[in-house]
Design a protein around this motif. Structure first.
Motif, PDB file in Angstrom:
ATOM      1  N   ASP A 133       0.788  -1.238   0.000  1.00  0.00           N
ATOM      2  CA  ASP A 133       0.000   0.000   0.000  1.00  0.00           C
ATOM      3  C   ASP A 133       0.821   1.290   0.000  1.00  0.00           C
ATOM      4  OD1 ASP A 133      -2.187  -1.683   0.003  1.00  0.00           O
ATOM      5  OD2 ASP A 133      -2.636  -1.403   2.122  1.00  0.00           O
ATOM      6  N   ILE A 134       1.837   1.359  -0.856  1.00  0.00           N
ATOM      7  CA  ILE A 134       2.548   2.623  -1.046  1.00  0.00           C
ATOM      8  C   ILE A 134       1.742   3.387  -2.096  1.00  0.00           C
ATOM      9  CG2 ILE A 134       4.679   3.745  -1.771  1.00  0.00           C
ATOM     10  CD1 ILE A 134       6.134   1.136  -0.903  1.00  0.00           C
ATOM     11  N   ALA A 135       0.998   4.375  -1.636  1.00  0.00           N
ATOM     12  CA  ALA A 135       0.057   5.083  -2.504  1.00  0.00           C
ATOM     13  C   ALA A 135       0.760   6.042  -3.450  1.00  0.00           C
ATOM     14  CB  ALA A 135      -0.953   5.846  -1.654  1.00  0.00           C
ATOM     15  N   ALA A 136       0.219   6.119  -4.661  1.00  0.00           N
ATOM     16  CA  ALA A 136       0.657   7.082  -5.665  1.00  0.00           C
ATOM     17  C   ALA A 136      -0.609   7.722  -6.236  1.00  0.00           C
ATOM     18  CB  ALA A 136       1.453   6.379  -6.764  1.00  0.00           C
ATOM     19  N   ASP A 137      -0.437   8.843  -6.922  1.00  0.00           N
ATOM     20  CA  ASP A 137      -1.593   9.525  -7.512  1.00  0.00           C
ATOM     21  C   ASP A 137      -2.357   8.622  -8.471  1.00  0.00           C
ATOM     22  OD1 ASP A 137      -1.056  11.860  -6.177  1.00  0.00           O
ATOM     23  OD2 ASP A 137      -0.140  12.868  -7.893  1.00  0.00           O
ATOM     24  N   ASN A 138      -1.632   7.751  -9.180  1.00  0.00           N
ATOM     25  CA  ASN A 138      -2.263   6.937 -10.218  1.00  0.00           C
ATOM     26  C   ASN A 138      -2.216   5.440  -9.906  1.00  0.00           C
ATOM     27  OD1 ASN A 138       0.489   6.701 -10.588  1.00  0.00           O
ATOM     28  ND2 ASN A 138       0.398   6.828 -12.821  1.00  0.00           N
ATOM     29  N   GLY A 139      -2.166   5.094  -8.633  1.00  0.00           N
ATOM     30  CA  GLY A 139      -2.195   3.685  -8.276  1.00  0.00           C
ATOM     31  C   GLY A 139      -1.520   3.401  -6.954  1.00  0.00           C
ATOM     32  N   VAL A 140      -0.963   2.202  -6.871  1.00  0.00           N
ATOM     33  CA  VAL A 140      -0.357   1.745  -5.621  1.00  0.00           C
ATOM     34  C   VAL A 140       0.804   0.796  -5.940  1.00  0.00           C
ATOM     35  CG1 VAL A 140      -1.979  -0.201  -5.377  1.00  0.00           C
ATOM     36  CG2 VAL A 140      -0.865   0.736  -3.343  1.00  0.00           C
ATOM     37  N   LEU A 141       1.816   0.817  -5.077  1.00  0.00           N
ATOM     38  CA  LEU A 141       2.933  -0.110  -5.192  1.00  0.00           C
ATOM     39  C   LEU A 141       2.910  -1.059  -4.000  1.00  0.00           C
ATOM     40  CD1 LEU A 141       4.240   2.888  -6.203  1.00  0.00           C
ATOM     41  CD2 LEU A 141       6.111   1.346  -6.665  1.00  0.00           C
ATOM     42  N   HIS A 142       3.243  -2.321  -4.277  1.00  0.00           N
ATOM     43  CA  HIS A 142       3.471  -3.316  -3.243  1.00  0.00           C
ATOM     44  C   HIS A 142       4.894  -3.817  -3.484  1.00  0.00           C
ATOM     45  CE1 HIS A 142      -0.783  -3.253  -2.280  1.00  0.00           C
ATOM     46  NE2 HIS A 142      -1.086  -3.564  -3.525  1.00  0.00           N
ATOM     47  N   VAL A 143       5.700  -3.833  -2.459  1.00  0.00           N
ATOM     48  CA  VAL A 143       7.111  -4.177  -2.598  1.00  0.00           C
ATOM     49  C   VAL A 143       7.292  -5.689  -2.535  1.00  0.00           C
ATOM     50  CG1 VAL A 143       9.423  -3.794  -1.659  1.00  0.00           C
ATOM     51  CG2 VAL A 143       7.680  -1.995  -1.459  1.00  0.00           C
ATOM     52  N   ILE A 144       8.078  -6.229  -3.487  1.00  0.00           N
ATOM     53  CA  ILE A 144       8.378  -7.660  -3.501  1.00  0.00           C
ATOM     54  C   ILE A 144       9.892  -7.874  -3.465  1.00  0.00           C
ATOM     55  CG2 ILE A 144       6.226  -8.389  -4.576  1.00  0.00           C
ATOM     56  CD1 ILE A 144       7.656  -8.524  -7.275  1.00  0.00           C
ATOM     57  N   ASP A 145      10.289  -9.051  -2.984  1.00  0.00           N
ATOM     58  CA  ASP A 145      11.723  -9.327  -2.771  1.00  0.00           C
ATOM     59  C   ASP A 145      12.387 -10.098  -3.903  1.00  0.00           C
ATOM     60  OD1 ASP A 145      10.674 -11.871  -2.418  1.00  0.00           O
ATOM     61  OD2 ASP A 145      11.601 -12.199  -0.465  1.00  0.00           O
ATOM     62  N   THR A 146      11.658 -10.372  -4.968  1.00  0.00           N
ATOM     63  CA  THR A 146      12.181 -11.155  -6.092  1.00  0.00           C
ATOM     64  C   THR A 146      11.546 -10.640  -7.380  1.00  0.00           C
ATOM     65  OG1 THR A 146      12.350 -13.105  -4.662  1.00  0.00           O
ATOM     66  CG2 THR A 146      12.406 -13.510  -7.026  1.00  0.00           C
ATOM     67  N   VAL A 147      12.325 -10.582  -8.446  1.00  0.00           N
ATOM     68  CA  VAL A 147      11.772 -10.252  -9.762  1.00  0.00           C
ATOM     69  C   VAL A 147      11.055 -11.505 -10.266  1.00  0.00           C
ATOM     70  CG1 VAL A 147      12.297  -9.569 -12.136  1.00  0.00           C
ATOM     71  CG2 VAL A 147      13.630  -8.612 -10.232  1.00  0.00           C
ATOM     72  N   VAL A 148       9.784 -11.364 -10.589  1.00  0.00           N
ATOM     73  CA  VAL A 148       9.033 -12.516 -11.107  1.00  0.00           C
ATOM     74  C   VAL A 148       9.077 -12.504 -12.633  1.00  0.00           C
ATOM     75  CG1 VAL A 148       7.548 -12.822  -9.091  1.00  0.00           C
ATOM     76  CG2 VAL A 148       6.830 -11.248 -10.868  1.00  0.00           C
ATOM     77  N   MET A 149       9.189 -13.673 -13.207  1.00  0.00           N
ATOM     78  CA  MET A 149       9.302 -13.807 -14.670  1.00  0.00           C
ATOM     79  C   MET A 149       8.056 -14.445 -15.237  1.00  0.00           C
ATOM     80  SD  MET A 149      12.281 -12.591 -15.439  1.00  0.00           S
ATOM     81  CE  MET A 149      13.862 -12.221 -14.728  1.00  0.00           C
ATOM     82  N   PRO A 150       7.568 -13.889 -16.357  1.00  0.00           N
ATOM     83  CA  PRO A 150       6.384 -14.487 -16.985  1.00  0.00           C
ATOM     84  C   PRO A 150       6.700 -15.906 -17.476  1.00  0.00           C
ATOM     85  CG  PRO A 150       7.245 -12.642 -18.302  1.00  0.00           C
ATOM     86  CD  PRO A 150       8.074 -12.748 -17.072  1.00  0.00           C
ATOM     87  N   LYS A 151       5.646 -16.718 -17.493  1.00  0.00           N
ATOM     88  CA  LYS A 151       5.829 -18.110 -17.927  1.00  0.00           C
ATOM     89  C   LYS A 151       5.968 -18.185 -19.434  1.00  0.00           C
ATOM     90  CE  LYS A 151       3.488 -18.850 -13.849  1.00  0.00           C
ATOM     91  NZ  LYS A 151       3.479 -17.594 -13.166  1.00  0.00           N
TER      92      LYS A 151
END
Length: 151
Positions: A133-151
């Motif tokens: 819930d890191i709020a921004a004017d145009n949305g929100v960020l959630h912090v993650i500890d790993t870069v996820v890769m598309p399948k």
């Protein structure tokens, strides 16, 4: 303890007074330098500064550091592949932590992300959500500890 409370109050007041878009919010946090560089390299700055709303699962600099340097350098030079990876971290709409439900969630990239919750911890694919819930004017960020890769 008093200094911590004052610093927290100042941060909350300053953050509320100077809300910014997703990109500027990530820049000002200071822990998403690689993400910001990648967004710039992929040409996604204007999109993420747009009206949105967007939910961004934002990998920290430490998350990017888990990727071998040669692989990360190659990814940063391949705009199409980089765009695919970055848009996999974005979900349309503003989804706050309280609204997150376990299951499949469609990313902007088009593939589904898998959200799981167990023991009070939330995961996105194989990444742990470490701050929400890191709020921004145009949305929100959630912090993650790993870069996820598309399948």
């Amino acid at each position: 303890m008093k200094k911590v409370l004052i610093a927290t109050a100042f941060t909350l007041a300053f953050g509320a007074a100077n809300a910014a878009d997703i990109v500027d919010t990530a820049k000002s946090a200071g822990t998403f330098n690689t993400l910001v560089t990648a967004v710039q390299a992929a040409g996604l700055v204007d999109t993420l500064k747009g009206p949105g709303p967007f939910t961004v699962f934002a990998p920290t600099d430490e998350a990017f550091a888990k990727i071998p340097k040669a692989k990360l350098d190659a990814l940063l030079k391949d705009k199409a592949a980089l765009t695919k990876v970055l848009t996999y971290h974005v979900v349309p709409g503003k989804v706050m932590a309280a609204d997150v439900k376990p299951g499949a969630v469609k990313s902007v990239q088009g593939s589904n992300l898998t959200v799981t919750a167990a023991g009070g911890k939330v995961m996105l694919d194989k990444a742990h959500v470490i701050k929400t819930d890191i709020a921004a004017d145009n949305g929100v960020l959630h912090v993650i500890d790993t870069v996820v890769m598309p399948k």
